[in-house]
Design an enzyme around this catalytic site. Sequence first.
Site, PDB file in Angstrom:
ATOM      1  N   GLU A 175     -14.730   7.370   7.589  1.00 62.49           N
ATOM      2  CA  GLU A 175     -13.902   7.501   6.310  1.00 62.49           C
ATOM      3  C   GLU A 175     -14.288   6.471   4.648  1.00 62.49           C
ATOM      4  O   GLU A 175     -15.633   6.213   5.126  1.00 62.49           O
ATOM      5  CB  GLU A 175     -13.153   6.613   7.174  1.00 62.49           C
ATOM      6  N   ASP A 229      -9.194  -2.511   3.105  1.00 60.40           N
ATOM      7  CA  ASP A 229      -8.956  -1.259   2.016  1.00 60.40           C
ATOM      8  C   ASP A 229      -8.887  -2.056   0.793  1.00 60.40           C
ATOM      9  O   ASP A 229      -8.443  -1.153  -0.608  1.00 60.40           O
ATOM     10  CB  ASP A 229      -7.686   0.302   2.005  1.00 60.40           C
TER      11      ASP A 229
END
Length: 464
Positions: free
Chosen positions: A209, A41
């Site tokens: 997402e 991430d």
Amino acid sequence: MRKNGIICALILATPFVGGCGTSHETLVDDFTAIIDNDGADPWIFQDEKYYYYTKTTGNNLTLWRSENLTEVAAGEKKVIWEMPAEFESIWAPELHQLDGTWVVYFAANHPSETHRMYVLVNENQDPYSDDWQLEEIKGLDDKFAIDGTVLELDEQRYFLWSGWEGYENIAQNIYIAEMISPTEVIGEKQLISTPEYEWEMRQTPLINEAPQVIIKEDTVNVVYSASGSWDNDYALGLLTMDRQDDPLDTRSWTKESEPIFQQTETVFGPGHNGFAKSKDGTEDWLIFHAARWDHSGWQRSIRLQPIKWEENKLKLEVPLADNETQKLPSGEAKRIRMTASDALLEGDLVTVTDEEALMKKVVQGFESIEDRLVFQPTMGQASEATVIVYLKTQDYLSLNEPVYVQLKTDDDSQRLAVYPSQYYQPIQTTMNLKAGTIKIEVSSEIGVDTLSVDRMEIIPKEGE
């Protein structure tokens, strides 16, 4: 001899390196895609001086900053917030500067509860100050929410995130809501993307997402991740909108039916990206994570590749293998590359051929602490430098914890973690290097595990 002479002449001409040492220095303007050997991430925030880098660490919020994009993982490190006992885990932090205030959006959960979005706020000029305050994002509902980010259009801001429609984990969708401050949204959330194509639905629960925004002239590009992040099918998709349209209207968004970036035969599960520009502002770059080996799940490394454009829509090439090079971001200085097989071998180290390595010949061993690989670069002047060693663990499938390597000079010693991986990946740190021919020694902290070393690269600090 003439070829080597030309290389030496180029190195001698730099302000950093003063000669050709025994490790056969070569001045290069390229690099391989992996820039951090452990993480997920990734996010980059860029100001006039620094690239600020953050990623999921699990139990704190950490920033790194560097003047060069390719060196962010070795940059100045600062833990800005330790997770209190009331929380269980932290995901996907993002640093922004809004209305003169630093904010970090992140997802966290209380034990036995699902994740929600939170924000840290710091009104100091320097985000490395210790004055971070935790706040809720007012106006969000109480349903699962992760991966929050910001879309800015003219004078208006919008918050985008991934969440559930209800309270059951059936599908993650991408939602948007209007912001009235960096810590508050208003109005009903609006759905702009839900898993619908085959490539988005290869695992359950269904996943859309990690929305990320990049605007090119009149086109708003939102890149998102789909399918299961725990498997090879994780990939990037694209939503686009004309910037004159209403982002709160689902009909404003056009969704590509195929992924724009997905796995290859050698790179698995590329996804959850961020964006950055080169130092001179002429290039756009994608930072993303991918699996460290085939079906490694959430064991991931961080990679960097350039973006191309096609009529203001973002266009990506296939993920680069770990032995493919690309040009350094425009404005970054060349670096010194030294082949491990040309360094000094001590102990039971051996040189072997490995076609998967960038240099094709690697040094293998390190099962004993007496095994030492000694690089001997010649520095034209003393310099603070980023020192990077590219290596991999041979038995990555049997390792549950990282292997630790010692990187030593006469004046410094660094302990660096090597995470299990099928790729040659960097371990990197900042070291003060003396002028003249020096020794940089690579050894295993406790031995036992077999390592293969491909090369060392040195990036002196600019201006020295």
